[in-house]
Design an enzyme around this catalytic site. Structure first.
Site, PDB file in Angstrom:
ATOM      1  N   HIS A  27       0.926  -1.185  -0.023  1.00 29.87           N
ATOM      2  CA  HIS A  27       0.171  -0.011  -0.095  1.00 29.87           C
ATOM      3  C   HIS A  27       0.928   1.114   0.069  1.00 29.87           C
ATOM      4  O   HIS A  27       0.344   2.414   0.050  1.00 29.87           O
ATOM      5  CB  HIS A  27      -0.937  -0.037   1.265  1.00 29.87           C
ATOM      6  CG  HIS A  27      -0.286   0.300   2.428  1.00 29.87           C
ATOM      7  ND1 HIS A  27       0.563  -0.738   3.238  1.00 29.87           N
ATOM      8  CD2 HIS A  27      -0.004   1.395   3.105  1.00 29.87           C
ATOM      9  CE1 HIS A  27       1.032  -0.172   4.262  1.00 29.87           C
ATOM     10  NE2 HIS A  27       0.727   1.204   4.158  1.00 29.87           N
TER      11      HIS A  27
HETATM   12  C1  UD1 Z   1      -1.551   5.958   5.720  1.00 25.55           C
HETATM   13  C2  UD1 Z   1       0.019   6.542   6.240  1.00 25.55           C
HETATM   14  C3  UD1 Z   1       0.859   5.323   5.953  1.00 25.55           C
HETATM   15  C4  UD1 Z   1       0.450   4.192   6.831  1.00 25.55           C
HETATM   16  C5  UD1 Z   1      -0.734   3.774   6.347  1.00 25.55           C
HETATM   17  C6  UD1 Z   1      -1.417   2.776   7.049  1.00 25.55           C
HETATM   18  C7  UD1 Z   1       0.379   8.687   5.979  1.00 25.55           C
HETATM   19  C8  UD1 Z   1       1.110   9.811   5.000  1.00 25.55           C
HETATM   20  N1  UD1 Z   1       0.475   7.686   5.484  1.00 25.55           N
HETATM   21  O1  UD1 Z   1      -1.189   5.857   4.404  1.00 25.55           O
HETATM   22  O2  UD1 Z   1       2.271   5.817   6.561  1.00 25.55           O
HETATM   23  O3  UD1 Z   1       1.219   3.019   6.383  1.00 25.55           O
HETATM   24  O4  UD1 Z   1      -1.704   4.917   6.571  1.00 25.55           O
HETATM   25  O5  UD1 Z   1      -2.241   1.829   6.421  1.00 25.55           O
HETATM   26  O6  UD1 Z   1      -0.019   9.167   6.825  1.00 25.55           O
HETATM   27  N2  UD1 Z   1      -8.953   5.379   2.302  1.00 25.55           N
HETATM   28  C9  UD1 Z   1     -10.230   4.700   2.455  1.00 25.55           C
HETATM   29  N3  UD1 Z   1     -10.395   4.445   3.825  1.00 25.55           N
HETATM   30  C10 UD1 Z   1     -10.014   4.863   5.058  1.00 25.55           C
HETATM   31  C11 UD1 Z   1      -8.697   5.283   4.576  1.00 25.55           C
HETATM   32  C12 UD1 Z   1      -8.045   5.634   3.572  1.00 25.55           C
HETATM   33  O7  UD1 Z   1     -10.900   4.082   1.447  1.00 25.55           O
HETATM   34  O8  UD1 Z   1     -10.272   4.574   5.976  1.00 25.55           O
HETATM   35  C13 UD1 Z   1      -8.622   5.344   0.915  1.00 25.55           C
HETATM   36  C14 UD1 Z   1      -8.769   7.108   0.426  1.00 25.55           C
HETATM   37  O9  UD1 Z   1      -8.917   6.696  -0.922  1.00 25.55           O
HETATM   38  C15 UD1 Z   1      -7.587   7.730   0.585  1.00 25.55           C
HETATM   39  C16 UD1 Z   1      -6.399   6.597   0.532  1.00 25.55           C
HETATM   40  O10 UD1 Z   1      -6.998   5.364   0.955  1.00 25.55           O
HETATM   41  O11 UD1 Z   1      -7.300   8.935  -0.249  1.00 25.55           O
HETATM   42  C17 UD1 Z   1      -4.987   6.926   1.233  1.00 25.55           C
HETATM   43  O12 UD1 Z   1      -5.536   7.232   2.702  1.00 25.55           O
HETATM   44  P1  UD1 Z   1      -4.133   8.138   3.504  1.00 25.55           P
HETATM   45  O13 UD1 Z   1      -4.602   8.052   4.858  1.00 25.55           O
HETATM   46  O14 UD1 Z   1      -4.075   9.287   2.873  1.00 25.55           O
HETATM   47  O15 UD1 Z   1      -3.096   7.171   3.336  1.00 25.55           O
HETATM   48  P2  UD1 Z   1      -2.612   5.798   3.444  1.00 25.55           P
HETATM   49  O16 UD1 Z   1      -2.343   5.251   2.269  1.00 25.55           O
HETATM   50  O17 UD1 Z   1      -3.746   4.990   4.429  1.00 25.55           O
HETATM   51  N1  UDP Z   2      -3.392  -5.336   9.292  1.00 23.62           N
HETATM   52  C1  UDP Z   2      -4.492  -5.913   9.507  1.00 23.62           C
HETATM   53  N2  UDP Z   2      -5.543  -6.275   8.452  1.00 23.62           N
HETATM   54  C2  UDP Z   2      -5.064  -6.432   7.095  1.00 23.62           C
HETATM   55  C3  UDP Z   2      -3.679  -5.869   6.848  1.00 23.62           C
HETATM   56  C4  UDP Z   2      -2.730  -5.445   7.889  1.00 23.62           C
HETATM   57  O1  UDP Z   2      -5.040  -5.988  10.662  1.00 23.62           O
HETATM   58  O2  UDP Z   2      -5.821  -6.794   6.174  1.00 23.62           O
HETATM   59  C5  UDP Z   2      -2.469  -5.197  10.185  1.00 23.62           C
HETATM   60  C6  UDP Z   2      -1.367  -5.789  10.353  1.00 23.62           C
HETATM   61  O3  UDP Z   2      -1.414  -6.915  11.331  1.00 23.62           O
HETATM   62  C7  UDP Z   2      -0.347  -4.767  11.029  1.00 23.62           C
HETATM   63  C8  UDP Z   2      -0.700  -3.230  10.550  1.00 23.62           C
HETATM   64  O4  UDP Z   2      -2.361  -3.776  10.183  1.00 23.62           O
HETATM   65  O5  UDP Z   2      -0.391  -4.779  12.468  1.00 23.62           O
HETATM   66  C9  UDP Z   2      -0.103  -2.782   9.532  1.00 23.62           C
HETATM   67  O6  UDP Z   2      -0.809  -1.866   8.775  1.00 23.62           O
HETATM   68  P1  UDP Z   2      -0.382  -1.095   7.380  1.00 23.62           P
HETATM   69  O7  UDP Z   2       0.400  -2.063   6.778  1.00 23.62           O
HETATM   70  O8  UDP Z   2      -1.519  -0.510   6.971  1.00 23.62           O
HETATM   71  O9  UDP Z   2       0.702   0.215   7.885  1.00 23.62           O
HETATM   72  P2  UDP Z   2       2.047   0.345   8.291  1.00 23.62           P
HETATM   73  O10 UDP Z   2       2.647  -0.806   9.247  1.00 23.62           O
HETATM   74  O11 UDP Z   2       2.732  -0.133   6.787  1.00 23.62           O
HETATM   75  O12 UDP Z   2       2.258   1.747   8.658  1.00 23.62           O
END
Ligand code: UD1
Ligand code: UDP
Length: 358
Positions: A205
């Site tokens: 992601h």
């Molecule tokens: C964010 C964090 C990333 C982290 C990730 C965990 C930043 C810069 N990035 O990335 O470091 O690894 O969260 O998962 O803070 N969206 C939904 N539903 C949600 C959330 C997001 O549909 O509940 C979609 C939206 O289209 C949104 C996109 O995901 O635009 C990205 O969401 P965003 O919170 O900006 O960044 P992540 O990629 O989730």
């Molecule tokens: N995770 C989860 N369900 C999923 C994928 C990930 O519960 O379908 C959990 C995973 O066990 C870990 C956390 O989400 O604890 C990692 O989050 P993510 O990869 O979104 O963010 P990052 O760690 O890269 O910031």
């Protein structure tokens, strides 16, 4: 001592859960401030429910947006709450926009900031998370480093030694607190009709991977090659950002790559623990695979978790299909004998003791 726990995304909820548990068990004066950066049920509420966390006192509902809009909205919302509540310390965890905004807003109000998981560096400034980590560390008052390496990075950047605490990573606490419950409760292997050791698990992601058509296509092609070569399904719970891009770029997967909705933590732990191999660009998943003793192939060219590589649990494959395949061939045969480098599972307790000085 009153404590504000600021969180906003899936990994922050999971990694803050051991600290929230500590606050509950010790009757501390604390509250949760949710920024609403993540808001979909399967990225947010499901974790509060299954980890039995108390409801956030505030939810800023900031939702998605560009980095500046999201960070700015979070800062403005947090500032209002902090002025009203006047906590003594604000805790943030990790490297998201929520973390940067929380740390900045609190430090400008002269409220102490505790950064959980401080001192991680990929040295890749093109990652939004790297900027967030560096800035959050440098305006924090308590820096909770998960490893010796992270502590040394902070000292090397000139942060005074009396502000840096080696605590381990709260993800070890969260895994230990939940892995056995997950084994009893989660039925995801049955639901997906897969057997232990007979499937590969992936998540991807990162913005720099999935917002780039060539890299995202490379990852999905690589997964197809793996499914064919090892004759195993690849299970990919897809983050909403990635799903949006897969649709937008019109990429289709064939073979045995199964795209599923994101799953709850118990189900994901079960999937990780029983996987033949994990392929990921997630920070938390690199750590969990290492803790659970499952080899990992990281779909990036760098990592801020070098300990996973040093102990032999992880390799960097980037996103080209041939490189993913090469790394998977090596890692799938890896002996699972490494030590967990992320601490003893008592990070939450250590952090609680440090901030309350007991
Ligand atoms: C964010 C964090 C990333 C982290 C990730 C965990 C930043 C810069 N990035 O990335 O470091 O690894 O969260 O998962 O803070 N969206 C939904 N539903 C949600 C959330 C997001 O549909 O509940 C979609 C939206 O289209 C949104 C996109 O995901 O635009 C990205 O969401 P965003 O919170 O900006 O960044 P992540 O990629 O989730
Ligand atoms: N995770 C989860 N369900 C999923 C994928 C990930 O519960 O379908 C959990 C995973 O066990 C870990 C956390 O989400 O604890 C990692 O989050 P993510 O990869 O979104 O963010 P990052 O760690 O890269 O910031």
């Amino acid at each position: 001592m009153s404590i504000a726990i600021v969180l906003g995304t899936r990994p922050e909820i999971i990694k803050m859960s051991p600290i929230i548990r500590e606050c509950e068990q010790n009757n501390l004066d604390y509250f949760i401030l949710h920024t609403g950066q993540h808001y979909s049920y399967e990225m947010d509420r499901v974790f509060f429910e299954e980890l039995e966390l108390p409801k956030a006192r505030y939810n800023l509902d900031v939702g998605s947006g560009t980095h500046s809009i999201q960070t700015g909205r979070i800062m403005a919302g947090i500032e209002k709450v902090l002025i009203k509540e006047k906590p003594d310390v604000v805790l943030v965890q990790g490297d998201t926009n929520t973390v940067l905004a929380g740390a900045l807003a609190a430090s400008k109000l002269h409220i102490w900031v505790g950064h959980v998981e401080a001192g991680l560096r990929s040295y890749d400034r093109s990652m939004p998370e790297e900027i967030n980590r560096v800035l959050a560390d440098h305006c924090s008052d308590y820096l909770f480093a998960p490893t010796k390496g992270a502590k040394n990075i902070l000292l090397g950047e000139g942060i005074p030694a009396d502000m840096v605490y080696l605590t381990g990573n709260t993800i070890v606490d969260a895994v230990r607190q939940n892995v056995e419950i997950a084994a009893k409760r989660a039925s995801i292997l049955d639901e997906l009709d897969i057997a232990p050791g007979q499937y590969l698990l992936t998540t991807a992601h990162r913005q720099e991977n999935v917002d780039d058509r060539i890299r995202l296509t490379g990852i999905l092609k690589g997964l197809e090659c793996l499914a064919r070569e090892f004759d195993m399904p690849v299970i990919y719970p897809v983050h909403p950002r990635s799903l949006k891009r897969i649709r937008e770029f019109g990429i289709s997967t064939n073979g045995n790559v199964q795209l599923i909705d994101p799953v709850d933590f118990m189900s994901f732990l079960q999937l990780e623990k029983n996987a033949g191999l994990i392929l990921t660009d997630s920070g938390g998943v690199q750590e969990e695979s290492c803790i659970l003793g499952v080899p990992c192939v990281t779909l990036r060219s760098n990592t801020e978790r070098p300990e996973t590589i040093e102990v032999g649990a992880n390799v960097l494959a980037r996103t080209e299909p041939w490189s993913i395949l090469d790394c998977a061939r090596i890692m799938i045969k890896k002996e699972r004998t490494w030590d967990n480098p992320f601490g003893d599972g008592r990070a939450g307790e250590k952090i609680r003791r440090i901030i309350t000085m007991v």
